[in-house]
Design an enzyme around this catalytic site. Structure first.
Site, PDB file in Angstrom:
ATOM      1  N   LYS A   8     -26.484  25.176  20.028  1.00  0.00           N
ATOM      2  CA  LYS A   8     -26.551  23.812  20.445  1.00  0.00           C
ATOM      3  C   LYS A   8     -25.397  23.704  21.870  1.00  0.00           C
ATOM      4  CE  LYS A   8     -23.160  22.322  16.946  1.00  0.00           C
ATOM      5  NZ  LYS A   8     -22.797  21.755  15.854  1.00  0.00           N
TER       6      LYS A   8
ATOM      7  N   ASP B 230     -24.915  26.671  14.443  1.00  0.00           N
ATOM      8  CA  ASP B 230     -24.400  26.838  15.804  1.00  0.00           C
ATOM      9  C   ASP B 230     -23.894  28.292  15.709  1.00  0.00           C
ATOM     10  OD1 ASP B 230     -21.595  26.898  14.377  1.00  0.00           O
ATOM     11  OD2 ASP B 230     -21.759  24.641  14.374  1.00  0.00           O
TER      12      ASP B 230
ATOM     13  N   ASP C  73     -20.686  15.810   8.365  1.00  0.00           N
ATOM     14  CA  ASP C  73     -20.136  14.513   8.399  1.00  0.00           C
ATOM     15  C   ASP C  73     -20.977  13.384   8.741  1.00  0.00           C
ATOM     16  OD1 ASP C  73     -18.306  12.161   9.157  1.00  0.00           O
ATOM     17  OD2 ASP C  73     -16.939  13.482  10.551  1.00  0.00           O
ATOM     18  N   THR C  74     -21.225  13.026  10.111  1.00  0.00           N
ATOM     19  CA  THR C  74     -22.369  11.856  10.195  1.00  0.00           C
ATOM     20  C   THR C  74     -23.759  12.352  10.369  1.00  0.00           C
ATOM     21  OG1 THR C  74     -22.205  12.258  12.619  1.00  0.00           O
ATOM     22  CG2 THR C  74     -20.743  10.593  11.769  1.00  0.00           C
TER      23      THR C  74
ATOM     24  N   ARG D 128     -10.298  20.607  10.704  1.00  0.00           N
ATOM     25  CA  ARG D 128     -11.073  20.847  11.873  1.00  0.00           C
ATOM     26  C   ARG D 128     -10.203  20.786  13.255  1.00  0.00           C
ATOM     27  NH1 ARG D 128     -15.757  16.548  10.872  1.00  0.00           N
ATOM     28  NH2 ARG D 128     -13.937  15.651   9.529  1.00  0.00           N
ATOM     29  N   GLN D 129      -8.779  20.435  12.893  1.00  0.00           N
ATOM     30  CA  GLN D 129      -7.994  20.392  14.141  1.00  0.00           C
ATOM     31  C   GLN D 129      -6.949  21.861  13.848  1.00  0.00           C
ATOM     32  OE1 GLN D 129      -6.062  16.506  14.896  1.00  0.00           O
ATOM     33  NE2 GLN D 129      -7.468  15.649  13.413  1.00  0.00           N
TER      34      GLN D 129
ATOM     35  N   GLN E 199       0.776  -1.447   0.023  1.00  0.00           N
ATOM     36  CA  GLN E 199      -0.095   0.305  -0.164  1.00  0.00           C
ATOM     37  C   GLN E 199       0.923   1.455  -0.077  1.00  0.00           C
ATOM     38  OE1 GLN E 199      -3.440  -0.350  -0.715  1.00  0.00           O
ATOM     39  NE2 GLN E 199      -2.796  -2.149  -0.798  1.00  0.00           N
TER      40      GLN E 199
ATOM     41  N   ARG F  43     -22.942  20.778  23.756  1.00  0.00           N
ATOM     42  CA  ARG F  43     -22.480  19.531  23.579  1.00  0.00           C
ATOM     43  C   ARG F  43     -22.086  19.087  24.820  1.00  0.00           C
ATOM     44  NH1 ARG F  43     -21.195  17.730  18.424  1.00  0.00           N
ATOM     45  NH2 ARG F  43     -21.069  19.178  16.830  1.00  0.00           N
TER      46      ARG F  43
ATOM     47  N   GLY G  13     -25.654  13.893  11.915  1.00  0.00           N
ATOM     48  CA  GLY G  13     -26.423  13.692  13.430  1.00  0.00           C
ATOM     49  C   GLY G  13     -27.025  14.952  13.712  1.00  0.00           C
TER      50      GLY G  13
END
EC number: 2.7.6.1
Length: 339
Positions: A204, A181, A234-235, A105-106, A47, A206, A237
């Site tokens: 929101k 948000d 992303d997910t 995002r980091q 790989q 968290r 939710g």
């Protein structure tokens, strides 16, 4: 002194269809065939990534089209190795066209002993030999400052504005733009200003990463067609929960415009079963078959904008002109008629 004749495009495996679309658009603009440089980007049995460029690129202005989306590490390494191959082949200038900039995002240390991965990626790209970055809707604008090379950050909002003005024609008085948000208010406000719509916020809370404890709607959305605006899904939710909260607050419809459809895990199923009437994403990340066939997901193309940005970069003209909605109308060739 080298003479640069035409911009040359090369692509990794992250989003070949987008790279080919950009090449087709550039062919239309140039009135001549613009193709992808003949190369192979393959894997050894273990790989490891292997790159071989079959064309002469000495003294050329090279544009590598490669989002660093899932699998992020593989796609990032492809980008770095292609850059090294071009650098060692005496390319004159290398621009990394990264429609989706992974690890964005980091961008800061939120807790003790955590990395700033976006800065690390910036260092890797620069050290590999990238001379310029062209990207779309960075998660955090300050990432541009992580680089010591020029960074052009395009925006999806002008294209989204065209799409909204087209699809909500005659209904704009009922449209409300919603930030999912507090951190996304600037992005939502920018789109709201472009289409002349009011702004609301879903606040929101968290308890921990990936889990939302509660949501509150700030603003009156009763009787409104709500459009949630964000850069990454992303997910899904949080997005689907926000849509439910808006409907409970009296919204008549909920739509979402998201720049980068990461859509991992159960995202597509959640969106399909949600109260959202539509989710609009760009093709900055190559969509899966599930995304393409989902009944309430629609994809808007970025190739016209990227093709023009590449040509502007190559010719030394303004890229910031593409920040304006009116500039994109002829580029999108009547796709979004405003008459």
């Amino acid at each position: 002194m080298s003479v640069v004749t035409e911009p040359k495009l090369i692509s990794g495996n992250a989003n070949k269809p987008l790279a080919q679309s950009i090449a087709r658009r550039m062919s239309m603009h140039r009135g001549m065939s613009v193709g992808l440089v003949d190369a192979r980007v393959e894997r050894f049995n273990d790989q490891e990534i292997f790159v071989e460029v079959y064309e002469n690129v000495r003294g050329e202005d090279m544009f590598i089209i490669q989002p660093t989306s899932n699998p992020a590490n593989d796609n990032l390494m492809e980008l770095l190795i292609i850059t090294d191959a071009l650098k060692r082949s005496s390319a004159d200038r290398i621009t990394a066209v990264i429609p989706y900039f992974g690890y964005a995002r980091q961008d800061r240390r939120t807790k003790a002993r955590t990395p700033i991965s976006a800065k690390l990626v910036a260092n890797l790209l620069t050290e590999a030999g990238v001379d310029r970055i062209l990207t779309l809707d960075l998660h955090a604008a300050q990432i541009q400052g992580f680089f010591d090379i020029p960074v052009d950050n395009l925006y999806a909002s002008p294209v989204f504005a065209l799409d909204i003005l087209h699809h909500f024609r005659g209904q704009l008085d009922d449209v409300m733009v919603v930030s999912p948000d507090v951190g996304g208010v600037a992005r939502a406000r920018e789109l709201a200003k472009r289409i002349g719509a009011p702004l609301s916020i879903v606040d929101k809370r968290r308890e921990k990463a990936g889990e939302v404890a509660g949501m509150t709607v700030i603003g009156d959305v009763s009787g409104k067609k709500c459009i949630i605006v964000d850069d990454i899904c992303d997910t899904a939710g949080t997005l689907c929960k926000a849509a439910e909260v808006l409907m409970e607050a009296g919204a008549t419809e909920v739509h979402a415009y998201i720049s980068h459809g990461v859509l991992s895990g159960p995202a597509v199923e959640r969106i399909t079963n949600s109260v959202m009437k539509s989710l609009v994403i760009t093709d900055s990340i190559e969509p899966t078959e599930a995304v393409k066939t989902a009944r309430n997901i629609r994809i808007v193309p970025t190739a016209p904008m990227f093709a023009q940005a590449i040509l502007n970069t190559w010719s030394g003209t303004s890229v910031s002109s593409l920040f304006e909605t009116d500039t994109l109308v002829p580029i999108y060739e009547g796709m979004y008629s405003r008459d």
